[in-house]
Write an enzyme that holds these catalytic residues in place. Structure first.
Site, short mmCIF file in Angstrom:
data_model
loop_
_atom_site.label_atom_id
_atom_site.label_comp_id
_atom_site.label_asym_id
_atom_site.label_seq_id
_atom_site.Cartn_x
_atom_site.Cartn_y
_atom_site.Cartn_z
CB VAL A 1 -48.28 31.38 -25.08
CG1 VAL A 1 -48.39 32.19 -26.37
CG2 VAL A 1 -47.17 31.93 -24.20
CG HIS A 2 -52.96 32.01 -27.22
ND1 HIS A 2 -53.66 32.88 -26.41
CD2 HIS A 2 -52.27 32.80 -28.08
CE1 HIS A 2 -53.41 34.13 -26.76
NE2 HIS A 2 -52.58 34.11 -27.76
CG ASP A 3 -51.35 26.27 -28.66
OD1 ASP A 3 -50.52 27.15 -28.37
OD2 ASP A 3 -51.42 25.74 -29.78
CB SER A 4 -47.53 27.08 -25.11
OG SER A 4 -46.30 26.79 -24.48
#
Length: 844
Positions: free
Chosen positions: A773-776
């Site tokens: 999820v983008h930065d996870s």
């Protein structure tokens, strides 16, 4: 692809298409039944295509009348001149379009058109007479019922209180409406149909759509229905992407799914396709325990964090015999009830859709989520409602389809860390997070064994960061303990996520080797995780302390502090010399804030959004949101002034420049890089070109923000025609949108690249499950230690193996004028990126 469920998958895709058509038709029928046919896809399209033609006719006829030409129904023109031609055209068309499927008597349609224009004139006069009362009224209208009767009654009541008493008689309204209908008739949209009522000789005229319009509606409805499939997860691995429009789904409808959502259809580097294919080939399954919990919460209306409660009752009719003050109070309360009703109804509909898809997918041993990219390269699941990028309760419904064994201390540690993180214990060392799990094991087991009974209050409260993901983890941890007690190996399938520390600033700090910013966002190793949000809060507190320590009447040597104090002590005087804004009691505010205490919640949103183009005004709004949350949690408000004013807005407004200064001192390089990117973009725009650059893995970013032809038409009582429906894209570049978007888009393109590179590293190392999820970035607990290392390694390689800032300059230079004075590359700091490899809390 040879798969035993392929026939079922093709049937499922056919269902997606038919279900999309069904949902589209249901929405159309609902709009027709409510008299809102102008808001349907074809209604909006017809309005967009014809409003300017009708407006042009209105302008032509008015011009002729002013010049002395006479004609039928010209008595209506003075009333028509009270509103803008496009507004009149939009109102008339909307009334007619709302009656396409249920023809009405011509007379009643004409009067409704006239009434709509009368309402518009009333609101224009109201706004001119009292802008403040007008704004308050609009707020009440938007917060209350959506019915036209409610909007009209509220608007007219408050306009009358302001002294606007306009009232046209039925004859005027009829003439005005018929005048506009006659203007539209030659365009072939509507026609007057005459029939004899009940077999008698009494004729009745109705307004009806022409065959031409009915055919347009039929054709556009078929296209819109075909383009509205209800995308679901697949039950076989998605079709791999090898080109711009050949992946995702397997059937004939796949050609409508594009690899990049917007922009030109062009091939991408093989590595980009490979990374996205790996993400979408991750096999998931619906967590049936969590599905049962959420279904019961939904069915019973139990209050749970993030779950909408049972649908509240709509406000009843206004009681009789109320005086003016009581009526105002009732209307205010009714507006609040309508607002709450709409919000909860919308949330319950969204949850219902999620549960519907979850139930449909629950029987399958593996489901998959086809992905596509936006123009910046960020990856998104295509399926609606249920997907791994959903909110807390949506994520909790999904786990990897196959578990991997918890056989090492590292795997067990990462599973425990994930539980602490989900609860909100994530700003301390890993050892302390593990200790927290051990100390709270009885509570965790209570949540798992009796989630809707004795354990409910433990996982369902505001102190828990992600309550539903935490509960899903409680089930997992309880199962692990049970397996260990039996001497069995436990297979864990809950995704363990590793989140970046203010990831946008991580990228800016890495690109410019910023030591100070890098330290604040965990690019350097440490015994405890750095918390940039608290760092900024501490620096803001230090500024307040320095301000408070200034002797009264002394000369302030620090230029920043001097500027702040000068601003706060200045009085604003109007043209008549009267003071309209007095001095700010800044010493009292400093004392109140220091006593209250600044924490990370006050500064988090401002810091987090800085890399994405936040301005000082937005920063103030974020500070206010954080302050309101903290005040609610603490149960005390030192800024309180009166029942009418809680004082929080003024307190946030006072603190905003202090927080902004603390942010600027902490993330110098990020601000420098953002300013440099905008400076280069200005040169490109001056050459009438649009920004474009290439990411380290070869993905081409092309911004496309163009000016639009036409303009928005706003009407007061019944909303406004959606902006883009009345405008068409021109070849003229929208410079403002490009400047505002370029720095946020650059950093988004970098986090998207980092994600793809990490996935490729993981795939090469044998990982097959990715929750991204983008930065996870997430995977199995058994592989989290390995993936953590690969994430750091790929990030370092990305910035040491290339220079994204220099690559941006090269791409942009080719778009500048040859003689443009290009800015020098921003200065680099002394950060050694190899430190990231040793930073346990870089992604944690």
């Amino acid at each position: 692809m040879d798969h035993p469920l392929m026939a079922d998958q093709l049937a499922l895709e056919e269902w997606m298409l038919s279900e999309g058509k069904r949902r589209f038709l249901v929405q159309v029928e609902k709009a027709r039944a409510q008299g809102r046919e102008a808001s349907t896809g074809y209604g909006v399209s017809l309005l967009r295509d014809t409003v300017h033609h009708v407006a042009a006719e209105i302008t032509r006829v008015i011009t002729e009348a002013v010049m002395g030409k006479s004609g039928g129904n010209y008595k209506a023109i003075p009333y028509l001149m009270e509103v803008d031609a496009e507004v009149a055209a939009a109102l008339a068309l909307r009334v007619c379009l709302n009656n396409i499927s249920k023809p009405r008597r011509l007379q009643s349609v004409a009067i409704e058109i006239g009434s709509n224009i009368e309402d518009e004139v009333i609101m224009q006069q109201f706004k001119e007479r009292s802008a403040k009362d007008y704004a308050t009224t609009i707020e009440k209208i938007e917060g209350g019922s959506t019915t036209g009767h409610y909007r009209r009654s509220v608007a007219r009541r408050f306009a009358k209180q302001a002294g606007v008493t306009l009232k046209w008689d039925q004859d005027i309204k009829h003439k005005l409406g018929m005048f506009l209908i006659n203007l539209m008739e030659p365009m072939g949209l509507f026609e007057a149909v005459t029939y004899f009522k009940g077999g008698s000789f009494k004729s009745v005229q109705e307004l009806a759509p022409t065959p031409k319009v009915l055919e347009v509606i039929r054709q556009r409805s078929e296209v819109l229905a075909y383009l509205s499939p209800s995308y679901l997860p697949t039950i076989v691995p998605p079709k791999p992407w090898t080109g711009p429009k050949d992946g995702g789904y397997w059937s004939g409808m796949a050609h409508r799914v594009r690899f990049v959502i917007s922009g030109k259809r062009r091939d991408q580097p093989a590595a980009v396709y490979e990374a996205i294919n790996a993400i979408q080939e991750t096999a998931w399954v619906v967590d049936r325990k969590m599905l049962a919990v959420i279904e019961e919460l939904f069915d019973t209306g139990m209050k749970a964090e993030g779950i909408p409660s049972a649908e509240p009752e709509k406000p009843g009719p206004r009681p009789l015999g109320l005086n003016e003050e009581e009526t105002k109070a009732w209307m205010k309360a009714a507006a609040e009830k309508w607002k709450e009703h709409r919000q909860i109804t919308s949330k319950r509909k969204a949850l219902s859709d999620v549960l519907t898809v979850a139930r449909k997918m629950a029987p399958y041993e593996a489901i998959y989520f086809p992905h596509q990219l936006d123009f910046r390269g960020r990856a998104y699941p295509i399926p609606m409602f249920l997907n791994p990028q959903g909110n807390d309760y949506v994520k909790s419904l999904l786990r990897f389809s196959k578990g991997l064994p918890i056989e090492t201390d590292e795997a067990r540690m990462w599973l425990a860390v994930h539980g602490a993180n989900s609860y909100g214990v994530d700003k301390v060392s890993f050892a302390k997070r593990i200790q927290w799990v051990q100390d709270n094991e009885q509570m965790i087991l209570l949540c798992a064994n009796d989630p809707l009974g004795a354990g409910f209050r433990h996982w369902n409260n505001k102190a828990v960061d992600k309550p539903f993901c935490f509960l899903a983890w409680c089930f997992e941890w309880a199962a692990l303990l049970d397996a260990e007690a039996k001497g069995e190996v436990f297979l864990s399938s809950v995704p363990v996520g590793l989140d970046g520390s203010c990831n946008g600033i991580q990228h800016y700090s890495a690109a410019l080797r910023d030591l100070e910013g890098g330290r604040a966002v965990n690019l350097l190793p440490g015994d405890e995780p750095a918390d940039i949000y608290q760092t900024v809060a501490d620096k803001a507190s230090l500024i307040l302390s320095e301000l408070l320590a200034l002797p009264k009447g002394s000369t302030i040597r620090d230029p920043f502090l001097a500027e702040l104090v000068s601003k706060w002590e200045a009085e604003k005087v109007n043209d008549e010399g009267a003071v309209v804004k007095g001095k700010t009691d800044w010493r009292t505010y400093c004392q109140q804030w220091l006593s209250f205490g600044l924490n990370r919640k006050i500064t988090k949103r401002s810091v987090m959004c800085l890399p994405y183009g936040i301005g000082q005004r937005s920063s103030m709004a974020y500070i206010l949101e954080g302050l309101q949350e903290v005040v609610e949690a603490k149960g005390k408000n030192p800024f309180f002034k009166s029942e009418e004013e809680d004082g929080l807005f003024r307190a946030a407004l006072f603190l905003q420049p202090v927080v902004w200064a603390a942010i600027t001192a902490t993330v110098v390089a990020a601000r420098s890089a953002m300013d440099w990117i905008k400076c280069y973009t200005k040169l490109v725009l001056e050459n009438n070109q649009a920004p474009s650059w290439i990411t380290p893995d070869g993905f081409l970013i092309e911004q496309r923000y163009m000016n639009m032809a036409g303009r928005r038409i706003d009407t007061t009582l019944f909303g406004s025609v959606v902006k883009h429906t009345l405008q068409t894209e021109t070849q003229e570049i929208n410079k403002r949108e490009h400047l505002n978007g370029v720095a946020p888009n650059w950093v988004h393109s970098m986090d998207a690249t980092a994600m793809r590179l990490a996935v490729l590293e993981g795939k090469d190392a044998g990982l097959t499950s990715f929750a991204m999820v983008h930065d996870s970035f997430g995977t199995h607990a058994a592989n989290t230690h390995l993936f953590s290392h690969l994430i750091r390694e790929s990030f370092v390689n990305m910035y040491e193996g290339s220079d994204p800032i220099a690559m941006f300059a090269v791409s942009m230079t080719s778009r500048c004028a040859p003689d443009a004075l290009r800015p020098n590359l921003p200065a680099r700091g002394t950060l050694d990126l190899s430190n990231v490899l040793e930073s346990d809390y870089f992604f944690a």
